[in-house]
Design an enzyme around this catalytic site. Structure first.
Site, short mmCIF file in Angstrom:
data_model
loop_
_atom_site.label_atom_id
_atom_site.label_comp_id
_atom_site.label_asym_id
_atom_site.label_seq_id
_atom_site.Cartn_x
_atom_site.Cartn_y
_atom_site.Cartn_z
N HIS A 196 27.73 29.76 -89.76
CA HIS A 196 26.94 29.80 -88.53
C HIS A 196 25.47 29.52 -88.87
O HIS A 196 25.18 28.81 -89.83
CB HIS A 196 27.14 31.12 -87.81
CG HIS A 196 28.46 31.21 -87.09
ND1 HIS A 196 28.76 32.20 -86.18
CD2 HIS A 196 29.55 30.40 -87.13
CE1 HIS A 196 29.97 32.02 -85.69
NE2 HIS A 196 30.48 30.93 -86.26
N LYS A 216 16.48 31.43 -79.41
CA LYS A 216 17.59 30.49 -79.44
C LYS A 216 18.52 30.69 -78.25
O LYS A 216 19.01 29.72 -77.67
CB LYS A 216 18.37 30.66 -80.75
CG LYS A 216 19.62 29.80 -80.88
CD LYS A 216 20.30 30.05 -82.21
CE LYS A 216 21.65 29.34 -82.29
NZ LYS A 216 21.51 27.88 -82.29
N ARG A 232 28.07 23.23 -72.45
CA ARG A 232 29.21 22.41 -72.04
C ARG A 232 28.97 21.72 -70.70
O ARG A 232 29.25 20.53 -70.53
CB ARG A 232 30.46 23.28 -71.96
CG ARG A 232 31.05 23.61 -73.31
CD ARG A 232 31.99 24.81 -73.27
NE ARG A 232 32.66 25.02 -74.55
CZ ARG A 232 32.09 25.56 -75.62
NH1 ARG A 232 30.82 25.96 -75.56
NH2 ARG A 232 32.76 25.71 -76.75
N ARG A 252 26.37 34.50 -92.37
CA ARG A 252 26.19 35.80 -91.75
C ARG A 252 26.86 36.92 -92.53
O ARG A 252 26.39 38.06 -92.49
CB ARG A 252 26.69 35.78 -90.30
CG ARG A 252 25.75 35.04 -89.36
CD ARG A 252 26.26 35.00 -87.94
NE ARG A 252 25.24 34.44 -87.05
CZ ARG A 252 25.48 34.02 -85.81
NH1 ARG A 252 26.70 34.11 -85.32
NH2 ARG A 252 24.50 33.52 -85.08
N SER A 259 27.06 29.13 -74.11
CA SER A 259 28.22 28.26 -74.31
C SER A 259 28.54 27.46 -73.06
O SER A 259 28.82 26.25 -73.13
CB SER A 259 29.44 29.10 -74.70
OG SER A 259 29.22 29.75 -75.94
N GLU A 289 31.17 35.43 -82.89
CA GLU A 289 29.79 35.57 -82.45
C GLU A 289 29.45 37.02 -82.10
O GLU A 289 28.28 37.38 -82.00
CB GLU A 289 29.51 34.66 -81.26
CG GLU A 289 30.26 34.99 -80.00
CD GLU A 289 30.11 33.88 -78.97
OE1 GLU A 289 29.69 34.19 -77.84
OE2 GLU A 289 30.40 32.71 -79.29
N SER A 311 35.15 25.58 -87.56
CA SER A 311 34.48 25.73 -86.28
C SER A 311 35.31 25.14 -85.15
O SER A 311 35.77 23.99 -85.25
CB SER A 311 33.11 25.06 -86.30
OG SER A 311 32.49 25.12 -85.03
N SER A 312 35.45 25.91 -84.08
CA SER A 312 36.11 25.38 -82.89
C SER A 312 35.25 24.31 -82.21
O SER A 312 35.76 23.54 -81.39
CB SER A 312 36.37 26.52 -81.90
OG SER A 312 35.16 27.07 -81.41
N GLN A 313 33.96 24.26 -82.54
CA GLN A 313 33.09 23.26 -81.93
C GLN A 313 33.49 21.84 -82.30
O GLN A 313 33.18 20.89 -81.57
CB GLN A 313 31.63 23.51 -82.33
CG GLN A 313 31.03 24.74 -81.69
CD GLN A 313 29.60 24.99 -82.13
OE1 GLN A 313 29.11 24.42 -83.10
NE2 GLN A 313 28.91 25.86 -81.41
#
Length: 477
Positions: A367, A437, A52, A371, A48, A340, A196-198
């Site tokens: 995700h 990943k 960023r 999941r 993460s 996560e 999603s916070s993304q």
């Protein structure tokens, strides 16, 4: 390696998201722990934070350096994406055990007329479109087959409201093209970031370069993984950007320069989850060094979550140690901020001696795979008693047996299969390579934690010096 994946449907039905390559490797034989654990495992940098800081470095006002970044598939995809937009990113020798440092020289002018492969990386598909809107020319985005199922409509519509020209033929998902004009107006925008916070972080990261910055107002009931948004705000503030949360579910970034930085990346605390959970599942202790005393990483919640299952967790200086007895107790957890970590927590619950409910994790359906459906399907495949809830999973105690554990090309599904395999003989994990990943060294570190040989390494490799600079040491297994 899998080209696509098998996606679970209701009641364990399978929906293909792509075809399996004919040369896919055989399933990985999850090793059963031969004894109680007494191990120390060092881990590479945070996924993460690496993602960023790469974006911020590419938009900064000078050359920056990232020390001890994560080197993984997601990182490689992010680097390729930023390079395609004109950023100069080079590897430079460092003193870190997991790979080179990165030097990032921002482009004088971001340029499109390119394409970007997102793989399954949410950070690439959700962070880079705003960067592409600041470039001159069209930038086409696409990804792995299942990536086309991941939600994108929220951020695409938000970017349009902020002045971007994006064509996606109404899909609200990959593939799409951002027609960059070299600048973006920005301003106030209302979004529903419930999935999603993304979506929020993807706008905040590039916002200092927008003409008017950005003021985001979330209109949904809640935002999952709020610590990730705080991580983004903190990264911006550390670079001199005026960034804050003026009210609950609102975030604001003022226009202005983004300072260049020479900084170190914390180890990935979420990647520590299966290793620390192993001490609880098997008994004994596992320690992870370089644990920060203060951090915005979600993985830091392991210090309070694992004791709910019966572990002891202690932070001595910068070393976190988790100790367990080998008995896992059932839990009732509501963890909307720790999605996560959910696969590891659910894996522990499948080994517990009492019933468990883990809720607040409905967003993990979106995700790398669904999941919730995947975890239920695979636990039940091994003889477990798991069922889907609207917002989570319920698990009853059961005697598990060995079988194939499908990963769905999802790194956290693969590591959960390995965790269960510590206690259950003859578990084989499909596509263990999916861990590349976020942790390409997973298989080797897992075997070393157990003090057993990794069949994936040749005798010559095993007899030579540690290629990772001894990130792992046994403490007396």
């Amino acid at each position: 390696m899998l080209v696509g994946k098998m996606n679970p449907g209701k009641d364990g039905d399978e929906v293909r998201g792509g075809e399996t390559a004919d040369d896919a490797p055989p399933p990985w034989e999850a090793p059963v722990a031969p004894a109680r654990l007494d191990a120390r495992v060092a881990l590479p940098g945070s996924k993460s934070l690496t993602g960023r800081e790469l974006v911020l470095s590419a938009l900064a006002d000078g050359v920056g350096r990232l020390r001890a970044p994560l080197h993984s598939r997601d990182t490689a995809l992010m680097i390729d994406a930023l390079r395609n937009l004109g950023t100069d990113i080079t590897e430079i020798a460092g003193d870190q055990p997991f790979g080179a440092d990165l030097s990032i020289r921002p482009a004088d002018e971001l340029t499109g007329s390119t394409s970007i492969a997102c793989g399954l990386a949410g950070t690439v598909m959700r962070f880079v479109p705003a960067v592409a809107a600041l470039a001159l020319g069209p930038t086409a985005f696409d990804g792995d087959p299942y990536a086309r199922k991941r939600p994108m409509r929220t951020i695409l519509e938000a970017l349009r409201e902020l002045g971007a020209d994006i064509s996606d033929e109404g899909r609200g998902a990959l593939p799409f093209t951002v027609h960059g004009a070299g600048r973006l107006r920005g301003g106030r925008v209302e979004i529903d970031a419930s999935l999603s916070s993304q979506f929020v972080s993807g706008l905040l990261l590039s916002a200092p370069r927008f003409d008017e910055g950005v003021h985001i107002v979330h209109t949904g009931e809640r935002v999952p993984s709020l610590p990730h948004i705080e991580m983004t705000l903190e990264a911006l503030r550390e670079r001199g950007v005026d960034a804050d949360s003026p009210a609950p579910n609102e975030w604001r970034v003022a226009p202005g320069p983004i300072g260049a930085r020479d900084l170190g990346i914390e180890p990935d605390l979420s990647n520590a989850a299966p290793f620390l959970a192993a001490a609880l599942a098997v008994g004994g202790r596992v320690s992870v060094p370089h644990w920060p005393s203060s951090t915005t990483q979600v993985g830091d919640q392991l210090r309070t979550l694992l004791p709910e299952f019966g572990a002891e967790a202690s932070l001595d200086g910068d070393v976190l140690t988790v100790t367990g007895t080998g008995t896992v107790r059932g839990v009732r957890l509501h963890v909307p901020e720790a999605g996560e970590l959910a696969p590891t927590l659910v894996g522990l619950a499948a080994l517990a001696d009492g019933p468990s409910e883990i809720t607040g994790i409905g967003h993990i359906r979106h995700h790398e795979t669904d999941r919730i459906a995947a975890l239920v399907a695979e636990i039940n495949r091994l003889g477990g008693r798991a069922r889907e809830l609207d917002d989570g999973i319920a698990i009853e105690p059961a005697e598990l047996h060995g079988d194939l554990w499908r990963s769905y090309a999802d790194h956290r599904m693969a590591t959960t299969g390995a965790l269960i395999g510590l206690r259950v003989a003859n578990v084989t994990v499909e596509d263990i390579e999916s861990t590349s990943k976020t942790l390409p060294q997973f298989s080797e570190l897992w075997h070393r934690m157990l003090g057993v040989d990794d069949p994936g390494r040749s005798e010559e490799e095993s007899s030579t010096a540690d290629p990772f600079g001894s990130p792992f040491s046994s403490l007396g297994l």
